[in-house]
Write an enzyme that holds these catalytic residues in place. Structure first.
Site, PDB file in Angstrom:
ATOM      1  N   GLU A 169     -26.266  26.316  22.517  1.00  0.00           N
ATOM      2  CA  GLU A 169     -27.334  26.334  21.360  1.00  0.00           C
ATOM      3  C   GLU A 169     -28.278  25.205  21.497  1.00  0.00           C
ATOM      4  O   GLU A 169     -28.484  24.657  20.564  1.00  0.00           O
ATOM      5  CB  GLU A 169     -26.805  26.736  20.202  1.00  0.00           C
ATOM      6  N   GLU A 361     -21.193  34.517  22.102  1.00  0.00           N
ATOM      7  CA  GLU A 361     -20.752  34.349  20.733  1.00  0.00           C
ATOM      8  C   GLU A 361     -21.083  35.439  19.837  1.00  0.00           C
ATOM      9  O   GLU A 361     -22.311  35.641  19.957  1.00  0.00           O
ATOM     10  CB  GLU A 361     -21.201  32.859  20.097  1.00  0.00           C
TER      11      GLU A 361
HETATM   12  C1  BGP Z   1     -22.389  28.367  16.526  1.00  0.00           C
HETATM   13  C2  BGP Z   1     -21.406  27.471  17.392  1.00  0.00           C
HETATM   14  C3  BGP Z   1     -20.023  27.567  17.328  1.00  0.00           C
HETATM   15  C4  BGP Z   1     -19.273  28.350  16.107  1.00  0.00           C
HETATM   16  C5  BGP Z   1     -20.233  29.427  15.733  1.00  0.00           C
HETATM   17  C6  BGP Z   1     -19.952  29.862  14.017  1.00  0.00           C
HETATM   18  O1  BGP Z   1     -23.320  27.972  16.102  1.00  0.00           O
HETATM   19  O2  BGP Z   1     -21.927  27.505  18.818  1.00  0.00           O
HETATM   20  O3  BGP Z   1     -19.341  26.381  17.657  1.00  0.00           O
HETATM   21  O4  BGP Z   1     -18.699  27.652  15.223  1.00  0.00           O
HETATM   22  O5  BGP Z   1     -21.623  29.099  15.409  1.00  0.00           O
HETATM   23  O6  BGP Z   1     -20.293  29.066  13.335  1.00  0.00           O
HETATM   24  P1  BGP Z   1     -19.455  28.447  11.903  1.00  0.00           P
HETATM   25  O7  BGP Z   1     -18.222  27.819  12.829  1.00  0.00           O
HETATM   26  O8  BGP Z   1     -20.522  27.368  11.295  1.00  0.00           O
HETATM   27  O9  BGP Z   1     -19.339  29.263  11.311  1.00  0.00           O
END
Ligand code: BGP
Length: 474
Positions: A169, A361
């Site tokens: 990201e 993701e």
């Molecule tokens: C993305 C990241 C991840 C992950 C995901 C979910 O932005 O790359 O590392 O954690 O989001 O976010 P969160 O864990 O804050 O719910």
């Protein structure tokens, strides 16, 4: 529907699952100093309340976890290498052998099960020393440190790992310079010039990693990774549409450079307008020409934009924010659920670059409830997660089948429960595997299956043929 070689799998990041924060010579990473996640202040000392220090103990349980992924039929497993396991401070010449050896074992375990590793080089875990001494990516010397790290792991895992991502990201630097780019100076004190310069360093480093990776092994496929969100105008007022255009430009700035190899016209104009003068060394433009083999992104939600956003409700989003869309439901954390937005985004990227895409993701963070006793082999009845994934995957299928988009694969985020990035909490669970660990640090770390575990295994077995077309997802 899905191509025969579609890469089904799951994704995690080192700092959110490994634990063992100071074992086998690992140096501190910025995450060891972010006990409250992205929204909290960094702590001077490493505080024991930081859940990431122990994570879900993947460092010691990777064999059991990868075996469970294999049971689901994973074809690919996305994980990151903790940079500070390999170069504990980040700026030393020689790597830490024990850190390299750990990933030998993880990679070999994957390969033993026929699971292809997909490795993120930098997933929000810059070595703390680099943040402290160099202020992270604001300093040009970071390019050299990152290139050394990339060269070291490309060489070590050559022939075993083919799929790589450079920065997780990368576009989140605008909102979260510390987590994204290891910049310790508080955001309020950073100018646009500072942020663009740091982004430039990262972009050059990313392209250099692509160059090095291809030189070391021509089989390497190296992608960039961005936070993807579908952006809609809140109304049909053309001014709202222009707000979307600007937002998309900010988002595509990184993919444009990564995929096309130079700065786009809109970015050059904006920098000119804002009196930003990038320090670009003469070799930089040549390096940037080493474009990525594919584009990968995370997708959790969509948002609206408006010329006058203060007129509307806002929505908190995945590391960004926007205007709320009255047509969409949202998660318990207020992220708007929009499967069709994923098809839209896949089309947007593919129309723009015509290069393969990888959804690395996507998933649902929810408060799961453990059943009192196992039912058909599972301990959590997470129909909501199944529905979320089903509806998103169906839109991926449509993008492939109806729109001709080339999609390499899909890795569900947090295939096993882990510590969340934004809130550093455990109760927001994404996994298809439940982990007994709680926000107060209690729990045995034992793993058990959720209903979604069996559902996803069947999706993979049938290559998506069992996805259900719910009327709302049409
Ligand atoms: C993305 C990241 C991840 C992950 C995901 C979910 O932005 O790359 O590392 O954690 O989001 O976010 P969160 O864990 O804050 O719910």
């Amino acid at each position: 529907m899905f191509p025969k070689d579609f890469l089904w799998g799951g994704a995690v990041a080192a700092n959110q699952c490994e634990g063992a924060w100071d074992e086998d010579g690992k140096g501190e990473s910025i995450q060891d100093h972010l006990p409250d996640g992205v929204k909290g202040k960094p702590s001077e000392e490493v505080e024991s309340r930081n859940l990431k220090l122990k994570g879900i103990d993947f460092y010691h349980r990777y064999q059991e976890d990868i075996a469970m992924f294999a049971h689901m039929g994973f074809k690919v497993f996305r994980f990151s290498i903790a940079w500070s396991r390999i170069f504990p401070r980040g700026d030393e010449e020689e790597p830490n052998e024990k850190g390299l050896a750990f990933y030998d074992k993880v990679i070999d375990t994957c390969l033993q099960y026929g699971i292809e590793p997909l490795i993120t080089l930098s997933h929000y875990e810059t070595p703390y020393h680099l943040a402290k001494v160099y202020d992270g990516w604001r300093d040009r010397r970071m390019i050299e440190f990152f290139a050394r790290y990339a060269r070291t792991v490309f060489t070590r895992y050559r022939g075993k790992v083919r799929l790589w991502l450079t920065f997780n990201e990368i576009n989140s630097i605008w909102n979260f310079p510390l987590m994204s780019a290891g910049i310790l100076t508080p955001k309020a004190k950073l100018t646009r010039q500072d942020l663009y310069q740091a982004a430039h360093h990262e972009l050059v480093a990313s392209a250099l990693a692509v160059k090095i990776g291809h030189e070391i092994d021509a089989q390497n496929q190296i992608g960039c990774m961005v936070l993807g969100a579908a952006n809609y105008p809140r109304t049909c007022d053309p001014a709202d549409m222009l707000a979307v255009m600007k937002e998309n430009q900010d988002a595509c700035f990184f993919t444009d450079v990564h995929m096309r190899g130079s700065y786009p016209a809109y970015a050059r104009k904006r920098m000119e307008r804002e009196h930003i003068q990038l320090q670009i060394e003469k070799e930089d433009n040549e390096i940037l020409k080493h474009t990525c083999d594919f584009l990968s992104f995370s997708y959790y939600m969509s948002k609206c934009l408006a010329a006058e956003p203060e007129k509307y409700d806002v929505t908190s989003a995945n590391l960004s924010w926007g205007v709320r869309n009255p047509c969409l439901a949202q998660t318990e954390w207020g992220w708007q659920i929009d499967p069709q937005g994923l098809r839209y985004l896949l089309n947007m990227y593919y129309e723009r670059y015509e290069k393969p895409l990888f959804i690395v993701e996507n998933g649902l963070g929810a408060k799961d409830v453990l059943l009192k006793e196992a039912k058909d082999g599972y301990m959590v009845e997470d129909d909501y997660r199944i529905r979320y994934m089903n509806d998103h995957l169906l839109q991926v299928a449509r993008a492939i089948e109806l729109d001709g988009v080339e999609v390499m694969g899909y890795t569900v985020w947090g295939c096993i429960d882990l510590i969340s990035a934004s809130g550093a909490e455990m109760k927001k669970r994404y996994g298809l595997i439940y982990v007994d660990r709680n926000d107060d640090g209690s729990g045995t770390m034992a793993r058990c299956r959720k209903k979604s575990f069996y559902w996803y295994a069947e999706v993979i077995r049938q290559n998506g043929a069992n996805l259900i077309d719910h009327p709302q997802s049409a």
